[in-house]
Every structure is written in C-alpha cells, then in structure tokens.
Design a protein around this motif. Sequence first.
Motif, PDB file in Angstrom:
ATOM      1  N   GLU A  31       0.341  11.629 -41.219  1.00 34.31           N
ATOM      2  CA  GLU A  31       0.564  11.692 -39.673  1.00 34.31           C
ATOM      3  C   GLU A  31       1.981  11.421 -39.524  1.00 34.31           C
ATOM      4  OE1 GLU A  31      -1.227  12.418 -36.205  1.00 34.31           O
ATOM      5  OE2 GLU A  31      -2.647  11.854 -37.936  1.00 34.31           O
ATOM      6  N   LEU A  32       2.457  10.787 -40.383  1.00 32.43           N
ATOM      7  CA  LEU A  32       3.935  10.664 -40.242  1.00 32.43           C
ATOM      8  C   LEU A  32       4.650  11.846 -40.415  1.00 32.43           C
ATOM      9  CD1 LEU A  32       6.538   8.517 -40.112  1.00 32.43           C
ATOM     10  CD2 LEU A  32       6.241   8.197 -42.551  1.00 32.43           C
ATOM     11  N   LYS A  33       4.277  12.578 -41.453  1.00 31.92           N
ATOM     12  CA  LYS A  33       4.780  13.897 -41.845  1.00 31.92           C
ATOM     13  C   LYS A  33       4.743  14.770 -40.700  1.00 31.92           C
ATOM     14  CE  LYS A  33       3.949  17.734 -45.325  1.00 31.92           C
ATOM     15  NZ  LYS A  33       3.158  17.906 -46.219  1.00 31.92           N
ATOM     16  N   LYS A  34       3.759  14.674 -39.876  1.00 34.97           N
ATOM     17  CA  LYS A  34       3.505  15.637 -38.692  1.00 34.97           C
ATOM     18  C   LYS A  34       4.332  15.405 -37.607  1.00 34.97           C
ATOM     19  CE  LYS A  34      -0.015  15.220 -35.845  1.00 34.97           C
ATOM     20  NZ  LYS A  34      -1.502  15.380 -35.430  1.00 34.97           N
ATOM     21  N   TRP A  35       4.729  14.102 -37.457  1.00 34.31           N
ATOM     22  CA  TRP A  35       5.573  13.886 -36.234  1.00 34.31           C
ATOM     23  C   TRP A  35       7.106  13.462 -36.698  1.00 34.31           C
ATOM     24  CZ3 TRP A  35       3.649  14.618 -31.816  1.00 34.31           C
ATOM     25  CH2 TRP A  35       2.078  14.265 -31.584  1.00 34.31           C
ATOM     26  N   MET A  36       7.454  13.631 -37.919  1.00 33.63           N
ATOM     27  CA  MET A  36       8.857  13.523 -38.136  1.00 33.63           C
ATOM     28  C   MET A  36       9.685  14.747 -37.646  1.00 33.63           C
ATOM     29  SD  MET A  36       9.547  10.864 -39.597  1.00 33.63           S
ATOM     30  CE  MET A  36      11.202  11.144 -40.188  1.00 33.63           C
ATOM     31  N   GLY A  37       9.246  15.962 -37.487  1.00 28.19           N
ATOM     32  CA  GLY A  37       9.791  16.926 -37.108  1.00 28.19           C
ATOM     33  C   GLY A  37      10.390  16.680 -35.638  1.00 28.19           C
ATOM     34  N   PRO A  38       9.570  16.364 -34.664  1.00 23.42           N
ATOM     35  CA  PRO A  38       9.835  15.955 -33.216  1.00 23.42           C
ATOM     36  C   PRO A  38      10.628  14.794 -33.222  1.00 23.42           C
ATOM     37  CG  PRO A  38       7.554  16.693 -33.492  1.00 23.42           C
ATOM     38  CD  PRO A  38       8.207  16.795 -34.936  1.00 23.42           C
ATOM     39  N   LEU A  39      10.513  13.778 -33.983  1.00 24.02           N
ATOM     40  CA  LEU A  39      11.125  12.772 -34.010  1.00 24.02           C
ATOM     41  C   LEU A  39      12.762  13.024 -34.376  1.00 24.02           C
ATOM     42  CD1 LEU A  39       9.053   9.849 -35.482  1.00 24.02           C
ATOM     43  CD2 LEU A  39      10.215   9.770 -33.273  1.00 24.02           C
ATOM     44  N   LYS A  40      12.890  13.632 -35.344  1.00 23.98           N
ATOM     45  CA  LYS A  40      14.465  13.988 -35.940  1.00 23.98           C
ATOM     46  C   LYS A  40      14.931  14.908 -34.769  1.00 23.98           C
ATOM     47  CE  LYS A  40      13.075  15.619 -39.882  1.00 23.98           C
ATOM     48  NZ  LYS A  40      13.227  16.378 -41.376  1.00 23.98           N
ATOM     49  N   GLU A  41      14.384  15.618 -33.931  1.00 23.99           N
ATOM     50  CA  GLU A  41      14.896  16.398 -33.072  1.00 23.99           C
ATOM     51  C   GLU A  41      15.382  15.615 -31.662  1.00 23.99           C
ATOM     52  OE1 GLU A  41      12.724  19.746 -31.700  1.00 23.99           O
ATOM     53  OE2 GLU A  41      12.628  20.878 -33.843  1.00 23.99           O
ATOM     54  N   GLU A  42      14.572  14.567 -31.429  1.00 27.91           N
ATOM     55  CA  GLU A  42      14.693  13.849 -30.252  1.00 27.91           C
ATOM     56  C   GLU A  42      15.383  12.513 -30.088  1.00 27.91           C
ATOM     57  OE1 GLU A  42      10.760  13.472 -28.014  1.00 27.91           O
ATOM     58  OE2 GLU A  42      10.024  15.259 -29.235  1.00 27.91           O
ATOM     59  N   ALA A  43      15.664  12.032 -31.499  1.00 31.06           N
ATOM     60  CA  ALA A  43      16.049  10.648 -31.707  1.00 31.06           C
ATOM     61  C   ALA A  43      17.453  10.604 -32.618  1.00 31.06           C
ATOM     62  CB  ALA A  43      15.150   9.809 -32.215  1.00 31.06           C
ATOM     63  N   ASP A  44      18.273   9.736 -32.293  1.00 31.44           N
ATOM     64  CA  ASP A  44      19.359   9.561 -33.124  1.00 31.44           C
ATOM     65  C   ASP A  44      19.068   8.462 -34.271  1.00 31.44           C
ATOM     66  OD1 ASP A  44      21.224  11.203 -31.721  1.00 31.44           O
ATOM     67  OD2 ASP A  44      20.905   9.478 -30.217  1.00 31.44           O
ATOM     68  N   ILE A  45      18.141   7.657 -33.954  1.00 38.15           N
ATOM     69  CA  ILE A  45      17.727   6.490 -34.676  1.00 38.15           C
ATOM     70  C   ILE A  45      16.055   6.457 -34.558  1.00 38.15           C
ATOM     71  CG2 ILE A  45      17.646   4.102 -34.987  1.00 38.15           C
ATOM     72  CD1 ILE A  45      20.330   3.692 -33.790  1.00 38.15           C
ATOM     73  N   ILE A  46      15.619   6.248 -36.009  1.00 39.65           N
ATOM     74  CA  ILE A  46      14.086   6.360 -36.409  1.00 39.65           C
ATOM     75  C   ILE A  46      13.633   4.844 -36.659  1.00 39.65           C
ATOM     76  CG2 ILE A  46      12.039   7.109 -37.334  1.00 39.65           C
ATOM     77  CD1 ILE A  46      13.571   9.945 -37.165  1.00 39.65           C
ATOM     78  N   ILE A  47      12.613   4.391 -36.034  1.00 38.74           N
ATOM     79  CA  ILE A  47      12.154   3.141 -36.360  1.00 38.74           C
ATOM     80  C   ILE A  47      10.595   3.211 -36.460  1.00 38.74           C
ATOM     81  CG2 ILE A  47      11.629   0.777 -35.710  1.00 38.74           C
ATOM     82  CD1 ILE A  47      14.244   0.785 -34.173  1.00 38.74           C
TER      83      ILE A  47
END
Length: 448
Positions: free
Chosen positions: A158-174
């Motif tokens: 699940e983390l692998k699936k959502w990392m793409g959108p997170l990297k596009e939309e966020a400067d910092i990931i928690i």
Amino acid sequence: MEFIHIYHTNDLHSHLKRWPRIQHFLTSKRTQHEEAGEEFFLFDIGDFIDRWHPLSEATQGQGNIELLNDAGYTAVTIGNNEGINFPYEGLNHLYDNRDFDVSVANLYTDKSQHPSWLKPYYIYQTKRGTRIGVIGLTAYFSHLYDLLGWKLTDPIEELKKWMGPLKEEADIIILLSHLGLNHDERIAVDYPEIDVILGGHTHHTLPEGKQIGRTLIAGAGKHGRFVGQVTLQVDDRKSIRQQAKLYNVMELPAVKDEKAIAKEFYRKGKKLLNQKITTLTNEFSHNPFQVTELSQILCRALKEWCDADCAFINGGLILGQLSGTVTAYDLLTICPHPINPCKIQLSGAELKEVLLETKDPNWPQRQIAGLGFRGTIMGISVYDGITFNDNNAIFINESELNLDQSYTLAIPDMFTFGHFFKGVFPNKKKQYFLPEFLRDLLKWKLQA
C-alpha cells in the motif's frame, strides 16, 4: 527559515492517569508555537483505545475520541486495538464525532473501497506554503480483519502504491506507522523519500529518534509515559533538518486536580457499566494457582462456544472473585483482556505435546506481557474435556488420547500469537471467533 513542530503519542492503551498532564502539555506547546509563528501538528499512532478501561469499554471508545478532540489532534492512524477489538459497526462508527483526520491507507471495506471516515493520506499546508503529506499504516492482521468484515491489505504494498502521488503533492512526507520498529527500519531503507516515520505497535522508545539515511524514525514508548516531538527546520530551498526528543510525562508540570480528573474518567465508565448480569448465590473465589469454580466455568464456556473436543485456559486470566449481584463492570474487572476464543485442529500426538507443556512445573509462574493479556502471570492450567491419571496418561472426554486421531482444541487466542507451543501451532490452521472476548463468554455462561 521555517520551524515545523510535530508532537506524537502512541500506544496509550487507555492508561488515562497521565492524560490530564499530557493534554495540558500539548495545549501549552500549541499556544507557545503558534504565538512564535511556528507550525504545530499533533498525531497519534494507534492503540490509543484499549477496552480494559471502564470508560473505553462503556462508551465503546467514544470517550477516548472526546479526549483526542479536546487535545486538538491533527490526525491519527489506528492500531490493532482500534481495528480488531470492536465489531464491524463499532469501528465503522468509532470516529463519527471526531474533530481530526484519520489516515489508514491499508484498510478497506469488503467492497475494496476505503471507508468514508478515513483517507489513505492527507496533505497539510503551512503558512509558508510547505506541503506536508501524512500517510498512515496499521499492522497486518489481515485474517482477523477479514473475520470482522474488513479487508486489510499489505501495508508495504500500500505504501508503494501511494508514494507516487505523495511525492508529487508533498514537500515533506510523514508516515504514521503502527507496524513496529523492525518494519519502520526497513521502510526507511527502501523508501528514503520519507522524511519522518512516527512509530508505534512495538512500544519502542527512541529518546533522540533513529536516523537511517535521510529518514528520522521516532517512537514514544507506551502507556503515555512519554510524548514525542520532532522539529523540522526547513529553509527556502525546502532542505530539511530534523531533530527528535521525548518528554517524560511525569517530569512535566503537574496539573491541578489531575488525579481527580483521571479518577473521574474511571468513575464515569464504572457508572455506565453498572448493568446487572446475574445474581450469584455462592461466592466464586479467585486464585491463579488453583483450579477454581470460576476458572472452570470460563474454560467450559470456551469449549462449548468453539464446539471443540477439549479446552484449556490459564488461571491467570481471572483477576478477581465474584459474589452477589454481578455487573458488566465486575466482569470487565476480573477479565479485562481483549482476547478472543480460538479453535485449532491437532493430531493426538500434537495435542499431547501441547498439554504436557502446560503441565510444566514452571508454567504457573511464567510472566506474560502483551498478546492482549492484561494480567501479570500465567497461573495454573485449567482444563475441560481433558484429564490426566497418576502416570500422566491423557484422557479426552474420558477416552485415552489416541496419538493418530484428530482433535479440536479451544484456547485463548493469545497462545497463537507469541512464543507458546512453537513446535506445533505456527503452521496449524486456526479458527478465531470474533468479536467476542473471553468476558463475553463468561457472561453468556453465567446467564445460562
């Protein structure tokens, strides 16, 4: 330069005696940072609710949600105590009155959709425009969730699936991770894009965090003993400097009437649980080192509930006596464990190996921590449908154990999760009975 202050709690397990001090501290820190023009975020990493506490049991967790609201949490993820210790509708409506976000990327309904009360991740934006992506993951007890009507997916997939959108939309990931420290360490290696992992589940305490590559892992122990803080220092190029620390809650400033406030949480739950279950004509005594009528009743209830050939429990599951009018509060007090019935099929030879281990002279004094057990010691083994003669020959329902025959054994589920019967249980198919706890079986039998 921008300062982002992140406070976090995990695995409180409804140990609310420290809560007044924790809430006062968090409220004070929020005010301090906001007055300084700095950003403040507050997260809980799961297992905030534990149904051993009368308030949590009586309100089905709603009392805990009020506490999270009062403290102004930004977002939470769920732990296994929220996820598998409530019936489907209990979890589905647990967060109806929340004032915070809920992130659990790997929890779905049986229709493979995220329930309406959560999102896989959230994006928060600071006053300076820094985008913070927050994603939550919970421990992978997929079979138990399935029995309750949920679908739990592999958290790493699940983390692998959502990392793409997170990297596009966020400067910092928690990441809010109720997965345990070993998983957090592997994630930090495999997903260096994650800036901060706020962890829980394994109750790890990391006083200054743990840096793996560019990822900072934090963990604040258990039972509200610590509150964690991660400070991010972000420059104009979005370069991030991280720092972690823990606050020992008992060293924080005391709160007026804090003991009275914590006692009121308990009293309120106790009052709500003052519901008559039955009236006993005889007193049921308690002794973890002796087979008592009460422990026999619970063991018999377990065998009958699971429709098994035989059953055993440990006497340490019963924490007190019963007499006179018995209420729901009384049953919670003597059997507070979030432990479910379980049935397992064994050959006679395997059953013999298991039962002989329960007869070990050191067994009753064995210390137990975790696995849903809310007592301290194992206690004597209590059997139903199982007897031993003077030569330690084993009889199942008065017939001598046949080593080649197949038998079904009912047990408290904690024996399938830990370091018990490692030569037999790990590869055996197990049937778990949810959502009932052992105290529900005791109630059922006492009312029969």
